[in-house]
Design an enzyme around this catalytic site. Structure first.
Site: not given
Ligand code: NAD
Length: 310
Positions: A59, A103, A126
């Site tokens: 990422k 994460q 997200d």
């Protein structure tokens, strides 16, 4: 278009990602040239899970490619939920931070839902915050989780017809399969531009015979389970489009080395399907690219809100 054999056309997520990242880079350059602050993404990892480290590393590389500023904060496994919430709060109020990504998975002593809801909805790149999932369920603009948004983009840019078609989503997770099913079934006339398919959701308690039956009726199958070889040739309607979200690390019997495979028996299924995504190189890169898309979109929204409040 198919030119040679009856083999499925491969949907190349890596190539499509590259193309979209170039577009995003251009969009970002124009945004910054207009006097706006450079978007910044902060990723937080709790613990030492090697897969999480790899995902976040990818990422960060994508941020660099697109031109988004980024940083990774790695916290020890022993971090308490309160300590993590405190950090999220700091990031929520930091004007220089556009997007916050925690994460997953977080260690067992931390409640995932509490953490996802703690990230400010406007910084939730997200799309896991209850407000963003709620907005998606109601066909309202918000942040759409990166993996299902990546699959939607793959289908759209590959010109796969979804209108009125039968789709099966295998898996029912809240971060991948549920938003996927929402995008597939919802109305194309609404602001999120749903795909207008008829959707069936299968999960761990769908009997294997039923799973095969539903899959055989599907024009589009999206599988996100985490079981290599779950979807086999006999379960495929000829010409169907197969999107493999699964990522499994298995030992190659021939070489003895580890390799990544999806949930679909790729070599067999591609003999019957019309389109298929490979693993790796299909959904994975698109997930990362959609995270970049979400970060730039968040920057634009935050900028518009700031201007309104001046
Ligand atoms: N490519 C990407 O970018 C990306 C992103 C996220 C997740 N993934 C991968 O996708 C897979 C699924 O991820 P997730 O977070 O949704 O997982 P999850 O573990 O939360 O969900 C798995 C789902 O599979 C269902 N399931 C289990 N056994 C089944 C069976 N025999 N038949 C039908 N359904 C069954 C379960 O009901 C569950 O809903 C994993 O392999 C994960 O690594 C890939």
């Amino acid at each position: 278009m198919r030119f040679t054999s009856n083999m499925a056309q491969i949907i190349d997520g890596k190539a499509m990602s590259k193309e979209i990242r170039l577009e995003l880079h251009q969009e970002l350059k124009e945004f910054v040239a207009a006097g706006n602050r450079l978007p910044h993404l902060t990723a937080v990892i709790v613990g030492e899970d090697p897969a999480s480290q790899t995902y976040v590393h990818n990422k960060m590389l994508a941020c660099k490619e697109v031109g988004i500023s980024s940083e990774t904060k790695i916290l020890p496994e022993s971090t308490t939920q309160d300590e993590l919430l405190q950090l999220i709060n700091q990031l929520n109020t930091d004007e220089n931070v556009t997007g916050v990504l925690i994460q997953l998975p977080v260690p067992d002593h931390i409640d995932e839902r509490t953490i996802c809801n703690a990230v400010a909805a406007e910084k939730d790149v997200d799309g896991f915050h209850e407000i963003n999932i709620g907005r998606l369920a109601l066909d309202m603009e918000g942040t759409i989780p990166a993996t299902p948004l990546g699959v939607k983009t793959l289908l759209e840019r590959s010109n796969i017809e979804t209108f009125g078609r039968n789709a099966v989503v295998v898996g029912r997770s809240k971060n991948v399969s549920l938003p996927m099913a929402m995008l597939l079934h919802s109305d194309g006339r609404h602001s999120i531009k749903g795909l207008d398919s008829t959707v069936t959701i299968c999960h761990r308690y769908t009997p294997p015979k039923e799973l095969a039956k539903f899959c055989r009726q599907a024009d589009i199958i999206v599988v996100a389970v985490g079981k290599p070889g779950l979807i086999t040739k006999d379960m495929i309607k000829p010409g169907a489009c197969i999107i493999d979200v699964g990522i499994n690390r298995i030992k190659d019997e021939k070489t003895g080395k580890f390799k990544l495979v999806g949930d679909v028996d790729y070599e067999e299924v591609r003999q019957v399907a019309g389109h298929i995504t490979p693993v790796p190189g299909g959904v994975g890169p698109m997930t990362v690219t959609m995270l970049m898309h979400n970060t730039l979109k968040a920057a634009k929204k935050q900028n518009a809100t700031r201007l309104l409040n001046v």
